[in-house]
Design a protein around this motif. Sequence first.
Motif, PDB file in Angstrom:
ATOM      1  N   ALA A 203       0.818  -1.203   0.000  1.00  0.00           N
ATOM      2  CA  ALA A 203       0.000   0.000   0.000  1.00  0.00           C
ATOM      3  C   ALA A 203       0.856   1.260   0.000  1.00  0.00           C
ATOM      4  O   ALA A 203       0.450   2.297  -0.547  1.00  0.00           O
ATOM      5  CB  ALA A 203      -0.935  -0.001   1.200  1.00  0.00           C
ATOM      6  N   SER A 207       0.370   4.306  -5.986  1.00  0.00           N
ATOM      7  CA  SER A 207      -0.284   5.610  -5.989  1.00  0.00           C
ATOM      8  C   SER A 207      -1.791   5.418  -5.862  1.00  0.00           C
ATOM      9  O   SER A 207      -2.346   4.448  -6.372  1.00  0.00           O
ATOM     10  CB  SER A 207       0.054   6.359  -7.273  1.00  0.00           C
ATOM     11  OG  SER A 207      -0.423   5.635  -8.400  1.00  0.00           O
ATOM     12  N   HIS A 208      -2.435   6.359  -5.189  1.00  0.00           N
ATOM     13  CA  HIS A 208      -3.877   6.252  -5.000  1.00  0.00           C
ATOM     14  C   HIS A 208      -4.426   7.622  -4.679  1.00  0.00           C
ATOM     15  O   HIS A 208      -3.737   8.485  -4.112  1.00  0.00           O
ATOM     16  CB  HIS A 208      -4.210   5.266  -3.882  1.00  0.00           C
ATOM     17  CG  HIS A 208      -3.474   5.530  -2.604  1.00  0.00           C
ATOM     18  ND1 HIS A 208      -3.941   6.384  -1.628  1.00  0.00           N
ATOM     19  CD2 HIS A 208      -2.283   5.063  -2.143  1.00  0.00           C
ATOM     20  CE1 HIS A 208      -3.094   6.418  -0.619  1.00  0.00           C
ATOM     21  NE2 HIS A 208      -2.063   5.634  -0.902  1.00  0.00           N
ATOM     22  N   ASP A 209      -5.701   7.848  -5.034  1.00  0.00           N
ATOM     23  CA  ASP A 209      -6.347   9.114  -4.711  1.00  0.00           C
ATOM     24  C   ASP A 209      -7.526   8.940  -3.765  1.00  0.00           C
ATOM     25  O   ASP A 209      -8.324   9.847  -3.564  1.00  0.00           O
ATOM     26  CB  ASP A 209      -6.761   9.863  -5.979  1.00  0.00           C
ATOM     27  CG  ASP A 209      -7.671   9.058  -6.879  1.00  0.00           C
ATOM     28  OD1 ASP A 209      -8.061   7.944  -6.478  1.00  0.00           O
ATOM     29  OD2 ASP A 209      -8.009   9.522  -7.988  1.00  0.00           O
ATOM     30  N   LEU A 212      -6.181   4.464   1.609  1.00  0.00           N
ATOM     31  CA  LEU A 212      -6.103   3.006   1.620  1.00  0.00           C
ATOM     32  C   LEU A 212      -5.769   2.546   3.036  1.00  0.00           C
ATOM     33  O   LEU A 212      -4.631   2.670   3.496  1.00  0.00           O
ATOM     34  CB  LEU A 212      -5.032   2.512   0.636  1.00  0.00           C
ATOM     35  CG  LEU A 212      -5.369   2.626  -0.841  1.00  0.00           C
ATOM     36  CD1 LEU A 212      -4.221   2.107  -1.698  1.00  0.00           C
ATOM     37  CD2 LEU A 212      -6.643   1.872  -1.164  1.00  0.00           C
ATOM     38  N   ASP A 260      -9.894   6.286  -8.265  1.00  0.00           N
ATOM     39  CA  ASP A 260      -9.964   4.971  -7.613  1.00  0.00           C
ATOM     40  C   ASP A 260     -11.391   4.520  -7.335  1.00  0.00           C
ATOM     41  O   ASP A 260     -11.615   3.370  -6.926  1.00  0.00           O
ATOM     42  CB  ASP A 260      -9.179   4.997  -6.297  1.00  0.00           C
ATOM     43  CG  ASP A 260      -7.675   4.988  -6.529  1.00  0.00           C
ATOM     44  OD1 ASP A 260      -7.261   4.776  -7.692  1.00  0.00           O
ATOM     45  OD2 ASP A 260      -6.919   5.206  -5.571  1.00  0.00           O
ATOM     46  N   TYR A 263     -12.963   1.077  -8.627  1.00  0.00           N
ATOM     47  CA  TYR A 263     -12.972  -0.222  -7.959  1.00  0.00           C
ATOM     48  C   TYR A 263     -14.277  -0.480  -7.230  1.00  0.00           C
ATOM     49  O   TYR A 263     -14.551  -1.615  -6.843  1.00  0.00           O
ATOM     50  CB  TYR A 263     -11.759  -0.327  -7.030  1.00  0.00           C
ATOM     51  CG  TYR A 263     -10.478  -0.128  -7.798  1.00  0.00           C
ATOM     52  CD1 TYR A 263     -10.086  -1.051  -8.768  1.00  0.00           C
ATOM     53  CD2 TYR A 263      -9.698   1.002  -7.607  1.00  0.00           C
ATOM     54  CE1 TYR A 263      -8.926  -0.858  -9.519  1.00  0.00           C
ATOM     55  CE2 TYR A 263      -8.546   1.205  -8.347  1.00  0.00           C
ATOM     56  CZ  TYR A 263      -8.170   0.280  -9.310  1.00  0.00           C
ATOM     57  OH  TYR A 263      -7.033   0.478 -10.061  1.00  0.00           O
ATOM     58  N   THR A 380      -9.045  -2.852  -4.454  1.00  0.00           N
ATOM     59  CA  THR A 380      -8.174  -1.770  -4.907  1.00  0.00           C
ATOM     60  C   THR A 380      -6.714  -2.148  -4.722  1.00  0.00           C
ATOM     61  O   THR A 380      -5.881  -1.938  -5.621  1.00  0.00           O
ATOM     62  CB  THR A 380      -8.481  -0.478  -4.123  1.00  0.00           C
ATOM     63  OG1 THR A 380      -9.854  -0.135  -4.307  1.00  0.00           O
ATOM     64  CG2 THR A 380      -7.610   0.672  -4.617  1.00  0.00           C
ATOM     65  N   LYS A 384      -4.274  -2.686  -8.073  1.00  0.00           N
ATOM     66  CA  LYS A 384      -3.160  -1.771  -8.289  1.00  0.00           C
ATOM     67  C   LYS A 384      -1.811  -2.484  -8.299  1.00  0.00           C
ATOM     68  O   LYS A 384      -0.821  -1.923  -8.789  1.00  0.00           O
ATOM     69  CB  LYS A 384      -3.173  -0.678  -7.218  1.00  0.00           C
ATOM     70  CG  LYS A 384      -4.248   0.387  -7.445  1.00  0.00           C
ATOM     71  CD  LYS A 384      -4.195   1.444  -6.357  1.00  0.00           C
ATOM     72  CE  LYS A 384      -5.094   2.622  -6.699  1.00  0.00           C
ATOM     73  NZ  LYS A 384      -4.592   3.402  -7.859  1.00  0.00           N
TER      74      LYS A 384
END
Length: 613
Positions: A203, A207-209, A212, A260, A263, A380, A384
């Motif tokens: 995690a 990258s994530h918006d 998480l 994101d 998902y 997610t 990813k």
Amino acid sequence: MTGALRGTYHGGMGHGGMEGRMKRLAMGLLLAAAGLALAGCEDAGKKPVQARVPALAPAAGAVAQQAAPAELAALPLTSPSRGALVSLLPAVPGGKDYLIAQVQAKFASGEQNFKAGHLEAARRDFDDAVDWMLESGYDPNGDPKLSELFRHVVDSVYTYELQAFRAGDGFSEAPAVPAAIDEVAEMTFPVDPRLKERAEQAAKNISHDLPLTVNDEVLSFLNFFQTPRGRVIVETGLSRAGRYREMIARVLREEGVPQDLIYLAQAESAFQPLALSRAGARGIWQFVAYRGHEYGLAHTWWIDERQDPEKATRAAAQHLRDLYGMFGDWYLAMAAYNCGPGNVQKGIERTGYADFWELYKRNALPRETKNYVPIILALTLIAKDAAHYNIVVEPEKPVPTDVVKPGRAIDLRLVAETIDVDVETLRALNPALLRLATPDDPSYQLHLPQGSAERFSAEIADIPPDKWVSWRRHRVEAGETLTSIGKKYRVTAAAIADANNLERNEALEAGEKLIIPATQPQAETKRRLVSYRVRRGDTLGGIADRFSVNAEDLRKWNRLKSNHVSRGMVLRVYTIGGAPEASPARARRKSPTKKPQASAASAASGTAAASHN
């Protein structure tokens, strides 16, 4: 009627047909009887073998009786108490009269089976009635009585077929598939301690918006998605995501929400447009009917825009944006997307916490909703970094399409035959269509395989728009004739020849396309009867909008004294379909020597209806 008897009739009506066979049967019986009589005379001429017995003395008066024998009445002898003699020989039926009797008998049997609910038996009887007409050798147009019967049978059969809504036909909804979320939303799974460190590390590197979170609740579903059953769900969704990823990313960007959120759709449906949940939610984003209507997703007899991937994506993005504006937290927004903002608001008011994980621990949310957010987070993490979880899939490629506006209702089978694709391809490109026909809506956009729009527009011009829901196209195969093709579509060879500007006995070339001029009764072209059971929350106006009819008409059809409808009521709805008969087909350009196109009336007068399935 037995198959043997029908076969002899269909063989013809000359000396080799039924009439000739029956006459020969009668003559054979007479000759047989005469032969027995001759045989008796011949035996009588031979010298008989006699048994010698003693003679008896005659009774008194016997000699006198022998001298004056009694006189008998003229033959044949009859009894006054008995009726007229009945011939033992079968009556020889006349050709046309016999044909009419058989067609009427088959049709009557079909009606009886239809009314009893025996649809398969009714369909067989109706097909037999039409086949008798087409295979008899008689021209239905050559005899007024035959012509009237033919049109009556064909029109009636077509009407019954529409009412039956046969499985797989054009007026039955496309089958749905189970929603992915239903498989796991109410389950609990053990936590694999070995996964936690790996998941936390992974995690940090992606990258994530969306935030998480990696906790035991997320890890339990992460563990499930490593099992064989769970891996199938993940792999199916990741593969199908490739078809829609570019479109979804664009719409989410245009609506200003995190990427994101894609998902959420993977968790809900595994990107299956026809997904249907146990709660009645539909499509990639699993909208229930009232919420879809709130965000502009139309649901009528013909279409359900919850199953339109792009329209549903835009509606979902707008709904999630509104929920975020309400709660200020994406986890709470996703929870509200699942169980409704009212339930989340009640949980917050009862506990005093506007935090998803606090609501989770205090059991302030429905069980399915408690699992909903952890499922999305687990998917997610896997999506990813699929390789990290030993998942390898080949994403499907996006399918580019051409978009056309037919302007009115058109049968998908006619579209498929016009551009030489299969119907399933068209249904996959247009998942919002509930039937095998488009709505009678000038603004409706039909998706076609890329590069086929120009060809469709050019070839569909050969068929009048008012025939788009009934006429068909056929590509000739080697060995086919007008007669064999007519039998397939239940249309006379003469009608096909007229519609295509052909000679009646003209040889066909393999690969050429023919217009098949099926017809339908005018009474059924505009309205088709549907039974609708009122559901909770339905209103008369809403039902009228769903079927594109007038609310006042709906009241009249059902003799309602007010606009009130109750759950469970069954309403009669006459849905809008095609248009009435009008102009003839444009003649095929084949040769300047061909005769001019016949009128629509003459082309239709000898045709049978190809059911609008």
